[in-house]
Each structure stands twice: as C-alpha cells, then as structure tokens.
Enzyme design. Structure first.
Site, PDB file in Angstrom:
ATOM      1  N   ASP A  33       0.841  -1.194   0.000  1.00 25.32           N
ATOM      2  CA  ASP A  33       0.000   0.000   0.000  1.00 25.32           C
ATOM      3  C   ASP A  33       0.878   1.248   0.000  1.00 25.32           C
ATOM      4  O   ASP A  33       1.699   1.437   0.898  1.00 25.32           O
ATOM      5  CB  ASP A  33      -0.903  -0.006   1.237  1.00 25.32           C
ATOM      6  CG  ASP A  33      -1.821   1.203   1.278  1.00 25.32           C
ATOM      7  OD1 ASP A  33      -2.886   1.148   0.645  1.00 25.32           O
ATOM      8  OD2 ASP A  33      -1.460   2.198   1.942  1.00 25.32           O
ATOM      9  N   TYR A  38       2.626   9.967  -0.285  1.00 25.26           N
ATOM     10  CA  TYR A  38       3.685   9.401   0.557  1.00 25.26           C
ATOM     11  C   TYR A  38       5.074   9.762   0.030  1.00 25.26           C
ATOM     12  O   TYR A  38       6.053   9.707   0.783  1.00 25.26           O
ATOM     13  CB  TYR A  38       3.575   7.878   0.628  1.00 25.26           C
ATOM     14  CG  TYR A  38       2.353   7.330   1.310  1.00 25.26           C
ATOM     15  CD1 TYR A  38       1.406   8.168   1.904  1.00 25.26           C
ATOM     16  CD2 TYR A  38       2.130   5.959   1.357  1.00 25.26           C
ATOM     17  CE1 TYR A  38       0.285   7.645   2.519  1.00 25.26           C
ATOM     18  CE2 TYR A  38       1.011   5.425   1.973  1.00 25.26           C
ATOM     19  CZ  TYR A  38       0.086   6.275   2.544  1.00 25.26           C
ATOM     20  OH  TYR A  38      -1.030   5.744   3.140  1.00 25.26           O
ATOM     21  N   LYS A  63      -2.822   5.915  -4.302  1.00 20.55           N
ATOM     22  CA  LYS A  63      -3.921   6.846  -4.025  1.00 20.55           C
ATOM     23  C   LYS A  63      -3.672   8.189  -4.693  1.00 20.55           C
ATOM     24  O   LYS A  63      -2.522   8.621  -4.831  1.00 20.55           O
ATOM     25  CB  LYS A  63      -4.063   7.060  -2.512  1.00 20.55           C
ATOM     26  CG  LYS A  63      -4.116   5.763  -1.706  1.00 20.55           C
ATOM     27  CD  LYS A  63      -4.152   6.030  -0.213  1.00 20.55           C
ATOM     28  CE  LYS A  63      -3.950   4.756   0.576  1.00 20.55           C
ATOM     29  NZ  LYS A  63      -2.530   4.316   0.588  1.00 20.55           N
ATOM     30  N   HIS A  96      -7.670   9.433  -1.986  1.00 27.99           N
ATOM     31  CA  HIS A  96      -7.026   9.405  -0.671  1.00 27.99           C
ATOM     32  C   HIS A  96      -7.902  10.048   0.410  1.00 27.99           C
ATOM     33  O   HIS A  96      -8.022   9.532   1.515  1.00 27.99           O
ATOM     34  CB  HIS A  96      -5.675  10.110  -0.747  1.00 27.99           C
ATOM     35  CG  HIS A  96      -4.708   9.699   0.306  1.00 27.99           C
ATOM     36  ND1 HIS A  96      -3.345   9.702   0.111  1.00 27.99           N
ATOM     37  CD2 HIS A  96      -4.893   9.264   1.571  1.00 27.99           C
ATOM     38  CE1 HIS A  96      -2.735   9.289   1.207  1.00 27.99           C
ATOM     39  NE2 HIS A  96      -3.655   9.026   2.118  1.00 27.99           N
ATOM     40  N   ASN A 226       3.419  -9.626  11.939  1.00 30.29           N
ATOM     41  CA  ASN A 226       2.132  -9.107  11.456  1.00 30.29           C
ATOM     42  C   ASN A 226       1.497 -10.015  10.419  1.00 30.29           C
ATOM     43  O   ASN A 226       0.274 -10.036  10.277  1.00 30.29           O
ATOM     44  CB  ASN A 226       2.322  -7.709  10.867  1.00 30.29           C
ATOM     45  CG  ASN A 226       2.618  -6.657  11.917  1.00 30.29           C
ATOM     46  OD1 ASN A 226       2.432  -6.882  13.116  1.00 30.29           O
ATOM     47  ND2 ASN A 226       3.085  -5.510  11.478  1.00 30.29           N
TER      48      ASN A 226
END
Length: 263
Positions: A33, A38, A63, A96, A226
């Site tokens: 992602d 970013y 995004k 976004h 994770n």
C-alpha cells in the site's frame, strides 16, 4: 479480494522503503500500500523489482491526493504514479481523501475510465464516511473504503455498508500506533494463544469477512509477526471482550481542509 494482510508504507522513504518492501514480499506479503502523497512510489517500485517476486502475484494500491481530484488531474496523477512505480497498471486506485470542492461524480467518472483503459484493475475510496461511501458506490464500481480501524475505534457504519453492498474495508493504522501492545485484554488473549497483542488485534480485524489490514512495520521481525496471523482463531468470548473495548480513540490527523464528518 484484496489480500487480507498488506504492508503499509506511510512514512517509509529511501533505502528503508526499498528494503522494507523487498523484505515484506520475501516474507510472503502480497499487498503493498502506497500513495502519491507518501512520496515513496519510486522506492516501492524498486523494492518490488529487487524482491524478485512476480509482479502478477502482488497487489499494488496507490492513491490520488486531495488536490488532484478533477478528472484531468486524476489521470495525470495516476500516470505519474505508474511512471514512478515503473508499472503499466496498479491493482487499486483510491481517492485518498474526499474533497468537498470537487464533485465526487467527476472524480469517479475519470477513475472508472482509467479502470476501463486498464491503467488500474479496481478503484476505491479512503477516509469516506458511510454516507459518502454509499454515494460513491451509487456512482461507480468502487470495491473498498480504506479507513482507520482498530480495536479502539468503531467502523460499524462503514461495515454495514460493506455488508449491504458486498464490498470491502481496508483498515489502516490497525495497531493504533502501537497502543494495542499495552491493552491488558489483548495482552491476556495473546498469552493464551502464544501470540503478541498486535497479532491478536490483526486477527480480530481479518476474522471480520469484509476486512483487510495494512499494518506498517519497520523491522523484519515485526513484518513477519504481522503476517503470522493465519494459524489461530479467536473464541467467541475473546471476540466479545475485544468488541467491548472503548471504540472512540481516533488517531488519524485532520483532513487537509478540516475535520471530516466521521460516523
């Protein structure tokens, strides 16, 4: 369906981002992602190539930022993202943040055209209230709403839309910036399963059918932890205990134009 656990890259940059993406893919992640905002799409693309994992096996989400939601700007934003990623197509393109100054219909029409042209496989939204999510679903083949969601924050209204319309929710900040590790209920449940509180929090999320999650992790150990959430299940009582935690702790920063109308 979007892979249930993805690798979030917010605030990863430079070599850390390249190495993090490559390591995540090596560990078994198949969803990365990122976002134009970013500033790390080049590094994400490089990490994908360094990993040696077949592009066809990896789900890439990016995004469009809030200042690029007019149709021409949406197209230009995605083309820039594709150049930075060195890809011909992303798997998912998201708005976004909603922008009240740009009609949603115009943005989604442009995104739908990009989908038809094969520049993105799917389209979706992020940080949309349940009402705005319903509006988006009425306008275009949107498949997901990416929102902040973790054991301390409810997403019930959005989840109800997902159930009604057979679409998905992707949880960002699923570990509540590490606060899950200090929650006694999660600590106790984790000890019973030989897991960490973060793993319990992620398991709680993905046991909800329409939910995927994109945790960020800065170390190889955390990245693997994770992802290691598919070999145990929470009991009904454990789920009830997590459900009973206060659900009003939002961590997300304010939207670019002020506080959204959250559910």
């Amino acid at each position: 369906m979007i892979p249930r656990i993805g690798f979030g890259t917010w605030r990863l940059s430079g070599r850390d981002c390249v190495d993090g993406v490559a390591d995540a893919l090596s560990a078994g992640y198949r969803h990365i992602d990122t976002a134009a905002m970013y500033g790390n799409e080049e590094e994400v693309g490089r990490g994908l190539r360094v990993s040696g994992v077949d592009r066809a096996d990896v789900w890439i989400t990016t995004k469009v930022w809030v200042d690029a939601l007019e149709p021409q700007e949406v197209r230009a934003s995605l083309e820039r993202s594709l150049r930075r990623l060195e890809l011909d197509q992303v798997d998912l393109l998201l708005i976004h943040w909603p922008n009240p100054d740009v009609p949603l219909e115009r943005t989604l029409e442009a995104m739908s055209e990009l989908r038809e042209q094969g520049r993105t496989r799917e389209i979706g939204v992020s940080n949309f209230s349940s009402a705005l999510f319903r509006e988006a679903l009425d306008l275009a083949p949107v498949i997901v709403n990416q929102v902040e969601y973790h054991p301390f924050l409810s997403a019930q209204a959005v989840l109800e839309v997902c159930e009604e319309r057979d679409v998905e929710l992707t949880a960002y900040r699923p570990l509540a910036k590490g606060k899950v590790n200090r929650e006694p209920v999660l600590v106790e449940i984790a000890e019973a399963h030989g897991k960490t509180p973060a793993q319990v929090a992620l398991r709680w999320l993905i046991e909800q059918p329409p939910v995927s999650a994109v945790p960020k992790a800065s170390t190889p150990q955390r990245r693997r932890e994770n992802l290691d959430v598919f070999d145990f299940e929470l009991s009904a009582d454990e789920r009830r205990r997590i459900d009973a935690l206060p659900k009003d702790r939002r961590d997300v920063e304010m939207a670019p134009w002020g506080e959204p109308d959250w559910d």
